[in-house]
Design an enzyme around this catalytic site. Structure first.
Site, mmCIF file in Angstrom:
data_model
loop_
_atom_site.group_PDB
_atom_site.id
_atom_site.type_symbol
_atom_site.label_atom_id
_atom_site.label_comp_id
_atom_site.label_asym_id
_atom_site.label_seq_id
_atom_site.Cartn_x
_atom_site.Cartn_y
_atom_site.Cartn_z
ATOM 1 N N TYR A 111 -42.305 45.288 27.184
ATOM 2 C CA TYR A 111 -42.962 46.471 26.585
ATOM 3 C C TYR A 111 -44.390 46.564 27.093
ATOM 4 C CZ TYR A 111 -40.541 49.448 23.328
ATOM 5 O OH TYR A 111 -39.761 50.435 22.795
ATOM 6 N N GLU B 298 -46.689 49.664 26.460
ATOM 7 C CA GLU B 298 -47.309 50.960 26.148
ATOM 8 C C GLU B 298 -48.781 50.932 26.528
ATOM 9 O OE1 GLU B 298 -46.504 51.875 22.072
ATOM 10 O OE2 GLU B 298 -44.392 52.270 22.455
ATOM 11 N N ASP C 213 -43.948 71.659 41.664
ATOM 12 C CA ASP C 213 -42.907 70.660 41.418
ATOM 13 C C ASP C 213 -42.217 70.426 42.759
ATOM 14 O OD1 ASP C 213 -40.576 69.308 40.866
ATOM 15 O OD2 ASP C 213 -40.116 70.428 39.048
ATOM 16 N N THR D 287 -39.880 64.129 41.348
ATOM 17 C CA THR D 287 -39.011 63.004 41.060
ATOM 18 C C THR D 287 -39.225 62.007 42.187
ATOM 19 O OG1 THR D 287 -37.213 64.092 42.240
ATOM 20 C CG2 THR D 287 -37.235 64.306 39.841
ATOM 21 N N LYS E 179 -35.164 61.630 45.244
ATOM 22 C CA LYS E 179 -34.518 62.572 46.172
ATOM 23 C C LYS E 179 -34.982 62.210 47.591
ATOM 24 C CE LYS E 179 -33.943 66.166 42.655
ATOM 25 N NZ LYS E 179 -34.873 66.014 41.510
ATOM 26 N N ARG F 261 -34.575 56.365 40.327
ATOM 27 C CA ARG F 261 -34.537 57.581 39.521
ATOM 28 C C ARG F 261 -35.776 57.616 38.625
ATOM 29 N NH1 ARG F 261 -30.725 61.144 39.062
ATOM 30 N NH2 ARG F 261 -29.694 60.051 40.737
HETATM 31 N N1 DSN Z 1 -30.609 68.524 38.956
HETATM 32 C C1 DSN Z 1 -31.496 68.318 40.079
HETATM 33 C C2 DSN Z 1 -30.935 68.881 41.327
HETATM 34 O O1 DSN Z 1 -29.778 68.607 41.603
HETATM 35 O O2 DSN Z 1 -31.602 69.576 42.062
HETATM 36 C C3 DSN Z 1 -32.814 68.811 39.798
HETATM 37 O O3 DSN Z 1 -33.269 68.249 38.618
#
Ligand code: DSN
Length: 426
Positions: free
Chosen positions: A47, A49, A193, A219, A222, A228
């Site tokens: 933990y 925080e 984003d 994110t 990707k 993730r």
């Molecule tokens: N769901 C994702 C995508 O496939 O683009 C984006 O959050």
């Protein structure tokens, strides 16, 4: 304790599925083994925080160092001054940004989900569309590129507090400078984003949003090829430009508002095992090997798009600048839903997707989205793209022919057997 064979045999089946198939979901990738190892490490037990050097728990002297490394490396990746690596996902990152700079009921302006946007950019079924007052811009009907004139007109009309740019199913670069210009005119923040194209932006293969957007989220799983998760970033840490105060009524630096909106605003304990994995991924992005990878992603996507176009497929916007493409299947007489199902039978994984001005529902759709980030990690290059498109085209043109689909699946499995995935896992 007894080994949970039920779960571990399923994990092994998933490994086999990932190994044998063509992974074309634009938001997926394969992390390195060391990224996965960090996620499965003892750091999951801790933990923590708070933030490095200012935690609410004892025993944080090690995770302080892993988290600081993640922050420092992410700053180096994008040449920026501020990074928060704690958001559990891109959606959490966007929620924190909105909590930091908006009040309930404030107007926001984002790209319509049905035009390639994202749920968290104001969709009616998402917190962003329930808590705030969402307005949308779209893409042009003729060219399928962002309708900047519409964006500007909407911004002047509704005077949003926040303009969101970035998308989930948009294959073109974005004119961040133009969006910032109208934002300044109406007094709005700009949030980029960059969840999808972040890995290409990191290597200078797409426009750099940080000079024009107050805040950037992403994110990490990707095109960044990490675990993730999510991150929040800013080029410079400035006093907030619109005189925003914290809950005690104090004027704060933007970094302070962002940090407080992540913890304690929207999250409790950070996932320090995932943060360590993020640090590893960011370290990998700083290498020349990743530069080569990012260039290969872009080249593979362009080669794939050209191969689809040559077969009469209609790519929205006519091509791609990034790692993905969105195809309108209406001239091929197959829905996105059916295409996704058929490809699945051939061990080709992709997702149905609405196309701009779609006449079918989100459950059926007229489109399908392909991305090349994952197959590029597997090692496929331009020479393989023609074959990949041929396998897809043959599948779609034989949608009800099970024998042919089985033959295509065999070809897919043969192709992928030449590209090792996690050989260390046996
Ligand atoms: N769901 C994702 C995508 O496939 O683009 C984006 O959050």
């Amino acid at each position: 304790m007894q080994k949970d064979t039920a779960i571990f045999s399923l994990i092994n089946k998933e490994l086999e599925r990932q190994r044998r198939g063509l992974e074309l979901i634009a938001s997926e990738n394969f992390t390195s083994l060391q990224v996965m190892q960090a996620m499965g490490s003892v750091l999951t037990n801790k933990y923590a925080e708070g933030y490095p050097g200012r935690r609410y728990y004892g025993g944080c002297e090690i995770v302080d160092q892993t988290e600081q490394l993640a922050i420092d490396r992410l700053k180096a990746v994008f040449n920026i001054e501020y990074a928060n690596v704690q958001p559990h996902s891109g959606a959490q990152a966007n929620a924190a940004v909105m909590l930091a700079i908006l009040q309930p009921g404030d107007a926001i302006l984002g790209l319509d989900l049905s035009m390639g946007g994202h749920l968290t950019h104001g969709s009616a079924v998402n917190f962003s569309g329930k808590i705030y007052k969402p307005h949308f811009y779209g893409v042009t009907k003729e060219e399928g590129i962002i309708d900047y004139e519409m964006l500007e007109a909407k911004a002047r009309e509704v005077k949003p507090k926040l303009i969101i740019c970035g998308a989930s199913a948009y294959s073109r670069d974005i004119d961040y400078a133009r969006i910032r210009k109208v934002a300044d005119e109406v007094g709005a923040f700009v949030l980029a984003d960059i969840a999808h194209p972040a890995g290409l932006i990191a290597k200078g293969l797409l426009s750099y949003p940080f000079d024009h957007c107050h805040i950037v989220t992403s994110t990490t799983h990707k095109t960044l090829r990490g675990p993730r998760g999510g991150v929040i970033m800013m080029k410079k840490d400035v006093e907030n430009p619109f005189g925003l105060k914290d809950i005690k009524g104090n004027l704060r630096m933007m970094s302070n508002l962002m940090d407080m909106a992540v913890f304690p605003g929207t999250q409790g304990g950070p996932l320090e095992h995932v943060i360590a994995a993020k640090a590893i991924a960011f370290g990998e992005i700083l290498t020349d090997e990743f530069t080569t990878y990012a260039h290969q992603v872009k080249s593979n996507a362009q080669t794939m798009a050209a191969a689809f176009t040559n077969r009469g497929y209609n790519i929205i916007s006519g091509g791609t600048d990034n790692h993905l493409m969105l195809i309108d299947l209406r001239n091929k007489n197959i829905s996105g839903k059916k295409a996704e199902q058929v490809l699945q039978l051939a061990d080709i994984t992709a997702n149905k997707n609405m196309v701009p001005y779609d006449d079918k529902s989100a459950f059926v759709t007229s489109g399908i989205r392909f991305g090349v980030a994952a197959i590029t990690t597997r090692g496929l290059n331009e020479e393989h793209m023609e074959n990949v498109v041929d396998l897809i085209d043959r599948s779609l043109m034989n949608a009800d022919n099970e024998t042919e689909l089985a033959a295509i699946r065999k070809k897919v499995n043969e192709l992928m057997s030449a590209f090792n995935l996690y050989p260390e896992l046996g």
